[in-house]
Design a protein around this motif. Structure first.
Motif, short mmCIF file in Angstrom:
data_model
loop_
_atom_site.label_atom_id
_atom_site.label_comp_id
_atom_site.label_asym_id
_atom_site.label_seq_id
_atom_site.Cartn_x
_atom_site.Cartn_y
_atom_site.Cartn_z
N TYR A 115 0.82 -1.22 0.00
CA TYR A 115 0.00 0.00 0.00
C TYR A 115 0.86 1.27 0.00
O TYR A 115 0.63 2.18 -0.81
N ASP A 116 1.85 1.35 0.87
CA ASP A 116 2.65 2.57 0.96
C ASP A 116 3.45 2.82 -0.32
O ASP A 116 3.54 3.95 -0.79
N LEU A 119 1.08 4.14 -2.92
CA LEU A 119 0.77 5.56 -2.72
C LEU A 119 1.90 6.45 -3.23
O LEU A 119 1.66 7.53 -3.77
N ARG A 120 3.12 6.01 -3.07
CA ARG A 120 4.28 6.79 -3.53
C ARG A 120 4.53 6.66 -5.03
O ARG A 120 5.33 7.39 -5.59
N ASP A 138 -5.89 3.82 10.09
CA ASP A 138 -4.54 3.49 9.63
C ASP A 138 -4.35 3.79 8.15
O ASP A 138 -3.41 4.48 7.75
N TYR A 139 -5.27 3.33 7.32
CA TYR A 139 -5.12 3.51 5.87
C TYR A 139 -5.36 4.96 5.44
O TYR A 139 -4.72 5.44 4.51
N ARG A 142 -2.17 6.98 6.50
CA ARG A 142 -1.05 6.66 5.60
C ARG A 142 -1.23 7.34 4.24
O ARG A 142 -0.26 7.84 3.66
N ALA A 143 -2.46 7.37 3.74
CA ALA A 143 -2.71 8.05 2.46
C ALA A 143 -2.46 9.55 2.60
O ALA A 143 -1.81 10.17 1.76
N ASN A 145 -0.55 11.12 4.72
CA ASN A 145 0.88 11.37 4.88
C ASN A 145 1.63 11.25 3.56
O ASN A 145 2.70 11.83 3.40
N ALA A 146 1.05 10.52 2.60
CA ALA A 146 1.66 10.40 1.27
C ALA A 146 1.15 11.50 0.32
O ALA A 146 1.52 11.52 -0.84
#
Length: 185
Positions: A115-116, A119-120, A138-139, A142-143, A145-146
């Protein structure tokens, strides 16, 4: 009134069109906000160079395939093609990934473990999160933050603290956050 289409349930047309209108309105509002502050949506493709990205459209990835995602959201992306484009699918179910990527012609798929990196990869502008409620925070964080915008199924999170974490992460990273309330009273 639900039909089974290749092993997947398809929602009645009324719900489908309501959600398609919601996605279209949300995408239009996001584009309007970002055009006013001088940001552009067009980004170079790194993950899949063959995937076209029309200027002015928002590229979404669907994270998780709950009933609502399969019955209303994914079909709605197809109907909202003027300003929205489904460019990624994320799940740990390889059978669903294969079937849904074929149905919706999505080339970029990955597991939750990736996933991370996904996103990147610069192939999405926003994620639609349709995971079990306990995973929303959580998801979504994380999104955010990206630098990826978040459309999250209801409930936004399990408690007020998690909601505040999501809101703070989105505000801190300058991304939009919306809870997917598709039916209104």
């Amino acid at each position: 009134s639900k039909k089974v289409f290749e092993g997947l349930q398809v929602a009645p047309r009324k719900s489908f069109y309501r959600f398609a209108r919601l996605i279209t309105r949300w995408a239009t509002r996001m584009l309007h906000c970002f055009n006013q502050i001088g940001k552009r949506w067009e980004k170079p493709m790194k993950f899949n160079n063959n995937n076209s990205h029309p200027k002015g459209s928002i590229r979404y990835a669907a994270v998780g395939f709950s009933d609502i995602a399969q019955n209303a959201v994914l079909p709605a992306f197809r109907n909202a093609s003027g300003n929205s484009q489904l460019t990624g699918l994320i799940s740990d179910d390889p059978k669903k990934l294969k079937e849904l990527s074929r149905i919706y012609r999505v080339r970029d798929v990955c597991s939750y473990d990736d996933y991370d990196a996904f996103l990147r990869s610069d192939i999405v502008d926003a994620v639609y999160i349709a995971l079990p409620n306990g995973l929303h925070c959580d998801y979504a964080v994380r999104a955010a933050n990206a630098g990826i915008h978040v459309l999250c199924e209801k409930p936004l999170a399990m408690d007020e603290e998690e909601c505040q974490d999501i809101i703070h992460a989105c505000a801190e990273n300058g991304v939009k956050l919306m809870t997917a309330y598709r039916l209104h009273f």
